[in-house]
Write an enzyme that holds these catalytic residues in place. Structure first.
Site, PDB file in Angstrom:
ATOM      1  N   ASP A  57       1.011  -1.225   0.133  1.00 35.95           N
ATOM      2  CA  ASP A  57       0.143  -0.107   0.039  1.00 35.95           C
ATOM      3  C   ASP A  57       0.913   1.266  -0.023  1.00 35.95           C
ATOM      4  OD1 ASP A  57      -2.183   1.518   0.288  1.00 35.95           O
ATOM      5  OD2 ASP A  57      -2.148   1.619   2.443  1.00 35.95           O
TER       6      ASP A  57
ATOM      7  N   ASP B 273      -0.383   5.017   1.063  1.00 35.16           N
ATOM      8  CA  ASP B 273      -0.559   6.084   2.147  1.00 35.16           C
ATOM      9  C   ASP B 273      -0.341   5.400   3.606  1.00 35.16           C
ATOM     10  OD1 ASP B 273      -1.620   7.705   0.050  1.00 35.16           O
ATOM     11  OD2 ASP B 273      -3.608   7.232   0.274  1.00 35.16           O
TER      12      ASP B 273
ATOM     13  N   ASP C 131      -1.886  -0.679   5.874  1.00 34.77           N
ATOM     14  CA  ASP C 131      -2.405  -0.200   7.365  1.00 34.77           C
ATOM     15  C   ASP C 131      -3.718  -0.329   7.539  1.00 34.77           C
ATOM     16  OD1 ASP C 131      -2.528   1.964   5.477  1.00 34.77           O
ATOM     17  OD2 ASP C 131      -2.862   3.221   7.104  1.00 34.77           O
TER      18      ASP C 131
END
Length: 271
Positions: free
Chosen positions: A128, A130, A234
């Site tokens: 990922d 961000d 996250d």
């Protein structure tokens, strides 16, 4: 946790197991079931004490009401890094679940890794952006107070904000290591109402990972459709929760993957 498979448990930890537990473990090892079923079967075979307390006596594993029984199973649980049962016979947390999931994952990966090596192929890893590769807060810190007020609650819709963000600590080095040892891609979601974000994310990758991530950027709101072995993310949003492989829950307290150092340490066991 250290890499451990069902085979290693049978080979190195037999002193902590009863004959009945060894027998049940071999049955699980031979079984060809799906991942959740094997995790459940492994937990029943290895940590049957979490059910034994409901009966007064179990001839296969001993009397769960005795101190001798409690001492034995807690010594076994300690050897595996699993929390002990309490005086009432209950497990105090979910560490036995996590342990069994990891053992099945390592067992499965070990077999798959041998096949991949025969084909000169690698396991697939998605990363990922961000708050994994990219420090989202660093972009917020660079926009004006007027923009913060205007887009309050929707800061990811600020035009150009994704072009302002710095790499997360250890992310560039971590991604480069993954790219050498796995078939690695970036799998991110761009805000639907911020068209510039789609371009900015591409430009960010070109700036910080120009060679190792060349044409390896995937933008999607449906991460569960990606077919791979690992997803480093996250959050559980946008399909991450239903990703078919292993979700490495980055920076989530209690998951064991607080930063890039711990992620790479874990992945080195599987490379």
């Amino acid at each position: 946790m250290t890499t451990i498979t069902i085979g290693k448990i049978l080979h190195k930890y037999q002193n902590f197991l009863t004959e009945y537990e060894v027998k049940k473990l071999r049955e699980v090892q031979r079984g060809k079931t799906d991942f959740p079923t094997q995790v459940n079967d492994l937990k029943h075979a290895l940590f049957g004490e979490e059910w034994d307390f409901m009966t007064k006596e179990n001839s296969d594993t001993g009397n769960p009401m005795s101190q001798e029984y409690t001492d034995r199973v807690n010594k076994k649980r300690e050897a595996f890094g699993v929390s002990p049962i309490n005086d009432d016979g209950y497990s105090t947390d979910n560490t036995s679940d996590i342990f069994c999931e990891e053992v099945v994952r390592h067992t499965k990966n070990y077999k798959e890794l041998l096949e991949l090596k025969k084909k000169n192929a690698k396991q697939i890893v998605f990363v990922d952006m961000d708050n994994v590769l990219v420090n989202f807060q660093s972009g917020i810190d660079k926009i004006s107070e007027e923009e913060k007020l205007k887009y309050e609650g929707d800061l990811d819709d600020v035009p150009g904000i994704f072009s302002l963000m710095d790499p997360y600590e250890g992310a560039i080095e971590g991604y480069k290591w993954l790219a050498k040892n796995f078939d690695t891609y970036i799998l991110s979601t761009a805000p639907w109402d911020n068209p510039s974000a789609w371009t900015d994310k591409l430009l960010w990758v070109k700036k910080h990972l120009p060679d190792v991530a060349y044409k390896r950027l995937i933008l999607s709101h449906n991460k569960h459709l990606a077919k791979g072995d690992f997803l480093i993310d996250d959050r559980t949003a946008n399909g991450a929760e239903n990703f078919p492989g292993k979700h490495i829950h980055f920076s989530e307290k209690g998951k064991g993957f607080e930063d890039w150092k711990t992620v790479i340490s874990y992945m080195k066991n599987l490379a």
